[in-house]
Design a protein around this motif. Structure first.
Motif: not given
Length: 182
Positions: A29-40, A42-54
């Motif tokens: 989570l970002s320092e303010d707890g409002r943005v989640l960063y994670f590897a996936s 299953g979403h639209f990817n360039i490679g096997g796992y990519d980094i996403f934010k929500s």
């Protein structure tokens, strides 16, 4: 989630906006707890796992994840990303041919727009000029060939490399390159 007494409650699944039929991993989570960063995988990817934010919505749900794109994501599995400065910077362990070891740790600055990127590039150029290094200025649309700068390094000091990667920007909700980016 912690209750008023500071005790942990039952874990809650973040739902189908974040989770897919494949794997999601390494959430931060970002320092303010409002943005989640994670590897996936299953979403639209360039490679096997990519980094996403929500981003967390006002109702507590999570928005559709956004792929952070190249250079954070490559055709390799990009899993280990740690955001700082509320997502302005990030650290990532990754494979590269020029690494000191199998994986090295890299620090990234994340730009929200091409204008922000060009302003940062200009600032870096000005800082290099102050250090008596020839100024390199990049204007939008011009190709820049970096000049090689060599310095004497004491034998006991490990070589440190600074790599500048040109940002690639896309139109909102599109994955095709713009004519300027090409």
């Amino acid at each position: 989630k912690k209750n008023a007494a500071g005790e942990w409650g039952e874990a809650l699944n973040l739902g189908p906006a974040v989770n897919t039929d494949l794997n999601e991993d390494h959430p931060f989570l970002s320092e303010d707890g409002r943005v989640l960063y994670f590897a996936s995988q299953g979403h639209f990817n360039i490679g096997g796992y990519d980094i996403f934010k929500s981003e967390q919505m006002a109702d507590g749900s999570w928005a559709k994840p956004i792929n952070l794109g190249y250079p954070l994501n490559t055709t390799d599995d990009d899993i280990f990303f740690y955001p700082t400065g509320n997502g302005k910077y990030g650290y990532q362990a990754r494979f590269a041919d020029y690494n000191f070891g199998l994986r090295d740790i890299y620090r990234f600055e994340i730009f929200e727009s091409e204008a922000e990127y060009l302003a940062a590039l200009k600032q870096i150029s000005e800082e290099l000029t102050k250090g008596e290094v020839e100024e390199v200025v990049e204007e939008a649309g011009e190709e820049v060939v970096p000049e090689e700068v060599t310095e004497e390094v004491a034998e006991e000091v490990t070589e440190l490399k600074t790599v500048f990667l040109r940002a690639v920007f896309f139109d909102f909700d599109k994955f095709s390159l713009t004519s300027q980016t090409k």
